[in-house]
Design a protein around this motif. Sequence first.
Motif, short mmCIF file in Angstrom:
data_model
loop_
_atom_site.label_atom_id
_atom_site.label_comp_id
_atom_site.label_asym_id
_atom_site.label_seq_id
_atom_site.Cartn_x
_atom_site.Cartn_y
_atom_site.Cartn_z
N THR A 122 0.84 -1.20 0.00
CA THR A 122 0.00 0.00 0.00
C THR A 122 0.87 1.25 0.00
O THR A 122 0.54 2.25 -0.65
CB THR A 122 -0.94 -0.01 1.21
OG1 THR A 122 -1.77 -1.18 1.16
CG2 THR A 122 -1.83 1.22 1.23
N ARG A 123 1.98 1.22 0.70
CA ARG A 123 2.88 2.38 0.71
C ARG A 123 3.38 2.68 -0.70
O ARG A 123 3.44 3.84 -1.12
CB ARG A 123 4.07 2.11 1.64
CG ARG A 123 5.11 3.22 1.63
CD ARG A 123 6.24 2.95 2.62
NE ARG A 123 5.74 2.96 3.99
CZ ARG A 123 6.53 2.75 5.05
NH1 ARG A 123 7.82 2.50 4.89
NH2 ARG A 123 6.01 2.78 6.26
N GLU A 124 3.73 1.63 -1.45
CA GLU A 124 4.20 1.83 -2.82
C GLU A 124 3.08 2.39 -3.70
O GLU A 124 3.32 3.22 -4.58
CB GLU A 124 4.73 0.52 -3.39
CG GLU A 124 5.54 0.68 -4.66
CD GLU A 124 6.22 -0.61 -5.08
OE1 GLU A 124 7.33 -0.52 -5.65
OE2 GLU A 124 5.68 -1.71 -4.83
N ALA A 125 1.86 1.97 -3.45
CA ALA A 125 0.71 2.50 -4.19
C ALA A 125 0.54 3.99 -3.93
O ALA A 125 0.27 4.77 -4.85
CB ALA A 125 -0.56 1.73 -3.82
N LEU A 157 -5.17 -5.52 -2.24
CA LEU A 157 -6.20 -4.79 -2.97
C LEU A 157 -7.10 -4.02 -2.00
O LEU A 157 -7.41 -2.84 -2.24
CB LEU A 157 -7.04 -5.76 -3.80
CG LEU A 157 -8.21 -5.15 -4.58
CD1 LEU A 157 -7.72 -4.14 -5.60
CD2 LEU A 157 -9.03 -6.25 -5.25
N GLN A 158 -7.49 -4.65 -0.92
CA GLN A 158 -8.33 -3.96 0.05
C GLN A 158 -7.63 -2.74 0.63
O GLN A 158 -8.22 -1.65 0.75
CB GLN A 158 -8.73 -4.92 1.17
CG GLN A 158 -9.61 -6.07 0.71
CD GLN A 158 -9.80 -7.11 1.81
OE1 GLN A 158 -10.59 -6.93 2.72
NE2 GLN A 158 -9.04 -8.19 1.72
N GLY A 159 -6.37 -2.90 0.98
CA GLY A 159 -5.62 -1.78 1.55
C GLY A 159 -5.44 -0.64 0.57
O GLY A 159 -5.60 0.53 0.92
N VAL A 164 -5.90 4.95 -1.72
CA VAL A 164 -5.63 5.80 -2.88
C VAL A 164 -6.94 6.28 -3.50
O VAL A 164 -8.00 5.68 -3.31
CB VAL A 164 -4.77 5.10 -3.95
CG1 VAL A 164 -3.49 4.55 -3.34
CG2 VAL A 164 -5.56 3.99 -4.65
N THR A 165 -6.85 7.37 -4.24
CA THR A 165 -8.05 7.92 -4.89
C THR A 165 -8.08 7.66 -6.39
O THR A 165 -9.12 7.82 -7.02
CB THR A 165 -8.13 9.44 -4.65
OG1 THR A 165 -6.96 10.08 -5.18
CG2 THR A 165 -8.21 9.74 -3.15
#
Length: 319
Positions: A122-125, A157-159, A164-165
């Motif tokens: 999630t951080r990379e996303a 995917l959930q995270g 993110v928007t």
Amino acid sequence: MPRTWLTERFGLDVPLVGAPMASVGDGRLAAAVSSAGALGMIGVPASAPGSWIAEQAAVAAAGGRPYGIGLMAWALPGHPDQLAAALEARPALVSVSFGDFTPYVRPLRDAGITVAVQAGTTREALQAEAAGADVVVARGGEGGGHGRAEVAMLPLLQGVLEEVTVPVLAAGGIATARGLAAVLAAGAAGGWAGTAFLGCAETLLSGAARARVLATEETGTAYGRVFDVAQRLAWPPEFGGRALRNAFFGRWEGREEELAGDEAAREELAAARTAGDFDTAYVYAGQGVGLVKGVGEGVRTAADVVATFAAADELLRRF
């Protein structure tokens, strides 16, 4: 099929991207996937010259359908002609991932190209979104080829969807209509699938490699750096590769430091690749490989595979 950001952005019939697979999917596979109603992508090998990208882009574009190009961020500093060729080709989508992608997002967007970044955490996303990526691919550790393996696709995917928007695509283990329906129901704008296409006639895989894929069950893959270390490839260490498990991987797993200095092992792997000996040579594939099927005595086409994914519509209508 449900209409999503992905289908609307690129005029697709099926909310699916055929993942870029270096040395497996060139312009021919990209064109076939796109012609079938999904979005096909060219997988660019780390050392490919810009001229190769131009040639394959022409093949992918010939049918008049949108297509994409997948670049490896870690390789671009040594091969700036790859970025130049992608900019010149003006595909609908460019994925730039695995390494420092931030310098490349803005030039691609300024050229009018939609930019995707594959993220394994999630951080990379969030970093991809901050860099200006149009879409984030939440790539779980089940996925074939290279990427992070810290988080499986569903929790990732959930995270990512929570944080993110920008639109999110899901990657890792999506090999059938059921997988595509699941990620669409979760809120993804579409699926990102590579392994599902490994049995197709339009790939660059040899008949022997394709047969190996079709014979492999769901537990038959392994993740690590053995094949990269043996080839002296400069992949950042956080991005291992998931491939069909074989004798070479089993012999060297956990002995990567020793392997890095073993010239005989490097030569063994190179010779096996030339000979098509897949007890030693690698075939990259994800955990969805057990779901990859043939078609009777024949070989599936990319159109066959896209058509099977389209059945996600019927599954979603049950709810």
